[in-house]
Design a protein around this motif. Sequence first.
Motif, short mmCIF file in Angstrom:
data_model
loop_
_atom_site.label_atom_id
_atom_site.label_comp_id
_atom_site.label_asym_id
_atom_site.label_seq_id
_atom_site.Cartn_x
_atom_site.Cartn_y
_atom_site.Cartn_z
N ARG A 437 0.77 -1.19 0.12
CA ARG A 437 -0.28 0.10 -0.10
C ARG A 437 0.87 1.27 0.10
O ARG A 437 0.66 2.32 -0.67
N GLU A 438 2.05 1.14 0.58
CA GLU A 438 2.88 2.45 0.79
C GLU A 438 3.67 2.69 -0.65
O GLU A 438 3.56 3.89 -1.05
N ILE A 439 3.97 1.59 -1.06
CA ILE A 439 4.31 1.49 -2.53
C ILE A 439 3.42 1.92 -3.46
O ILE A 439 3.50 2.98 -4.50
N GLY A 440 2.36 1.79 -3.32
CA GLY A 440 1.07 2.13 -4.21
C GLY A 440 0.80 3.71 -4.12
O GLY A 440 0.46 4.34 -5.22
N ARG A 441 0.77 4.22 -2.83
CA ARG A 441 0.52 5.48 -2.52
C ARG A 441 1.70 6.25 -3.30
O ARG A 441 1.66 7.49 -3.87
N ALA A 442 3.07 5.60 -3.42
CA ALA A 442 4.15 6.29 -4.13
C ALA A 442 3.98 6.54 -5.72
O ALA A 442 4.54 7.55 -6.38
N LEU A 443 3.32 5.21 -6.27
CA LEU A 443 3.24 5.21 -7.65
C LEU A 443 1.98 5.86 -8.11
O LEU A 443 1.60 5.95 -9.48
N ALA A 444 1.05 6.18 -7.14
CA ALA A 444 -0.22 6.64 -7.74
C ALA A 444 -0.48 7.55 -8.80
O ALA A 444 -0.89 7.75 -9.73
N PRO A 445 0.52 8.85 -8.84
CA PRO A 445 0.45 9.80 -9.67
C PRO A 445 0.83 8.97 -11.20
O PRO A 445 0.38 9.84 -12.07
N LEU A 446 1.48 7.91 -11.16
CA LEU A 446 1.90 7.30 -12.37
C LEU A 446 0.97 6.50 -13.09
O LEU A 446 1.21 6.19 -14.14
N GLU A 447 -0.05 6.15 -12.40
CA GLU A 447 -1.08 5.10 -12.70
C GLU A 447 -2.17 5.83 -13.61
O GLU A 447 -2.63 6.93 -13.15
N PRO A 448 -2.33 5.44 -14.80
CA PRO A 448 -3.25 6.06 -15.65
C PRO A 448 -4.58 5.88 -15.62
O PRO A 448 -5.51 6.46 -16.09
N GLY A 450 -7.67 4.43 -12.37
CA GLY A 450 -8.38 3.97 -11.20
C GLY A 450 -8.97 2.75 -11.18
O GLY A 450 -9.58 2.24 -11.94
N TRP A 451 -8.11 1.88 -10.24
CA TRP A 451 -8.39 0.35 -10.33
C TRP A 451 -9.71 0.07 -9.65
O TRP A 451 -10.28 0.66 -8.47
N GLY A 452 -10.50 -0.91 -10.21
CA GLY A 452 -11.78 -1.40 -9.53
C GLY A 452 -11.50 -2.48 -8.84
O GLY A 452 -10.26 -3.24 -8.72
N GLU A 453 -12.54 -3.06 -8.32
CA GLU A 453 -12.29 -4.62 -7.65
C GLU A 453 -12.52 -5.78 -8.62
O GLU A 453 -12.99 -5.75 -9.50
N GLY A 454 -11.65 -6.62 -8.22
CA GLY A 454 -11.81 -7.89 -9.10
C GLY A 454 -10.73 -7.99 -10.24
O GLY A 454 -10.31 -6.89 -10.73
N ARG A 455 -11.09 -8.79 -11.14
CA ARG A 455 -10.35 -9.16 -12.15
C ARG A 455 -11.16 -9.98 -13.13
O ARG A 455 -12.28 -10.42 -12.89
N ARG A 456 -11.01 -9.74 -14.51
CA ARG A 456 -11.92 -10.51 -15.48
C ARG A 456 -10.99 -11.52 -16.16
O ARG A 456 -9.68 -11.42 -16.24
#
Length: 754
Positions: A437-448, A450-456
């Motif tokens: 989660r800490e890595i996620g907060r650091a990389l959040a600006p680079l993510e094009p 917004g992630w949803g729940e689950g996968r297809r």
Amino acid sequence: MNGCASVLAMMFRPYFPVVVIALAVAGAMGLAVWAWRRSETDNTRTAAVGMVMRLVGIAILGVLLLGPSNLPESQQDETRSPVNLLIDASGSMQTQDLHLEPGQDAVSRYRFALERWLDPQFLATLEAKHDVRVYSFGDRVRATLPDAQDATHRKSNLVESTYDLLSTMNAMGSGTADSTGGAVVVLSDGRDNRGADTTATAQLAQARRVKLHTVTLGGPTLSRDVSLTAMPRQPYLMVNEPGLIDVRLDHINASGASATLRIRQGEEETTRPVTLPEQSELRVELPVEYTEPGLHMIELSVDQLPGEPEPSNNTQVVFVEVTGERMRVLLLEGQPFWDTKFLAQSLRKDDRIELTQITQINRDRQERIVTRVDRPAVPPTDLDGFSEYDVVILGRGMENVLSVEAAEALPRYVSERGGRVVLARGRAYDPSTRVGREIGRALAPLEPVGWGEGRRSDVALTPTESGRSHPMFAGLMRATKGSPSARELPTLSSAANIRLLKPATRVLAESSNGSGDAGALLVSMPYGRGMVLGVLGEGLWRWSLAASEYEALAGVFDGFWSNGVRWLVLGADAGPGRDFSLRLSGRSIALDGELTATVVQRGNAMGLEVQATITDPKGETTTLSLQDQTGADLRRVGGFRPQTPGVHTLTVTPIGGDDSLQPLETKFIAYDSNTELLRTAANPALMRSLAADSGGLALAPDEPGALLQVLEAERAARVVPPVPAYVWDRGWVMATILIWVGLEWLLRKKGGLL
């Protein structure tokens, strides 16, 4: 006598044969008289009156059994039903193989349709009882086709053509959604070289309760033609790097013919003789290699064949961009999987890429592999460490490879240093762990996204219209002849569910059954001075094995990643010291496809207005509208759909500023992939199928009067026959009978007959 019989037939509709009714009435009257004569009463007068009333009642019932009725006059249907005439305006309709009169010269199918079916007298007859509208459909109406221009004078509401028949049906909207017998008449040769499914069109007609009547125009005419299409296998090359130009020659009715392929670069021209095979296409690979960096233009052409009617598709220009430096790529993987394994193998095949691969096998073991690199592989820990690379590729489980401090440096690497980051497997961290989660907060600006729940699971990937012109899909477009189908490609094993796309994100590929933002699978997003590319699923490695089933897909996976890295590095914004730069989404684009231009302004150019113009091959200039996208730098983005084939020039001029800011100029090619003028044979079977599936009829092309008969028959079928109004079906008649029977009963009771 006949007149009386006619009147009786109209007025009486017996429920039983008249003889049976007469015998029944006579028998009932006889019984009534017999009962009266046997009655023993002193009040003979009252008994006689009751007997008469009973006889009258029986007579009335007998008359009612004869069915006296009144037949209303038949009402004519005055409803004006909609009739839509759809005329095919595509290229094959210019084939001249129809005769307006015996002995006259042949005219085009389009002209024939105008003269026969849009004749003013015929339209006036049709409009007397119907609301008539005329539409055109097919490929765009070209200015070079005089027949199409004549149509606008023949019918004022002839609208601009849409792309295909289904689009035209949708465009007509409520005009066909009438339930009172609307009809659509399709005037076409049935030649659809895009392979569209007519079932959807027929289903739409059925849903709108209209019938499609078809008129097949033309015969089995086949023109002789050869067309040339070309695409660089590597849109970006290094100095002294061998490359290939893939050339495809498609031909019709020209098997065994000899032709000359001409290759011109600057003032130098070379030729190559070719023989067209029995198959409809010939593929040629042309080697290229450059000693100087820059944008290089190659003009390819094939000589016109004898009897070839359309030479404009015999020439194409391609561009190759050349640079002099190798590309430095860092690949980080924290959860080893097939995707990054096959990705690394593809990049190692590219001699112009210096690859450093760091994989965390488990907690205690880390694998480090370098290719064409003369320095040790060390995971970056700060901004300077990342800045040693042109591209950083992230797999999954970054919490196992990078520290939180290193992850926090990545957004600065992109925004400030112009770095490029690839999310090769979607979300690069595990949000279920604290460090993740800490890595996620650091990389959040680079993510094009917004992630949803689950996968297809088992997701089919299809390039978007914008993605088709992207260098990453150059190999796929070449292998599929410009028409990639999800059925030909292996599915991704899974893909992340997407909640939203960030404002500057561009979708390059989506799931074939996705919708809107949720279907995105490959995206790019500018961030500051750099760029982020995101593959939002896993299983792309399956493409590397696709050649075993589809031979044409050999090398598509390697080309996808090699061209992707080259696009990120060589097609990126200018580096430090360049305050004003221009970038295109591609160098080759099909007509009506969308090309995206991005103007980047920083430093001295940050606050300046710019003017962007596009000059087409005819010398006509169009202003390109740009939309601002602010960030660490100012980006102005505009989209353009070319309408003319050939080389276009894009010029961006700064308004104001100092002398160091010079106008920017670049070129791109628009090519016409239309095959309408090659495969021109009419397809009556398709037209008959379209009519039958929708409940319509296939009409003869020279008998428009048959349409009037069909519409009149449908109009007559909608007339509801009049319903006889029977005398007994009235309240006052039933009330009179009940009162009469009641009075007779009272009279008999008073006379002592009960």
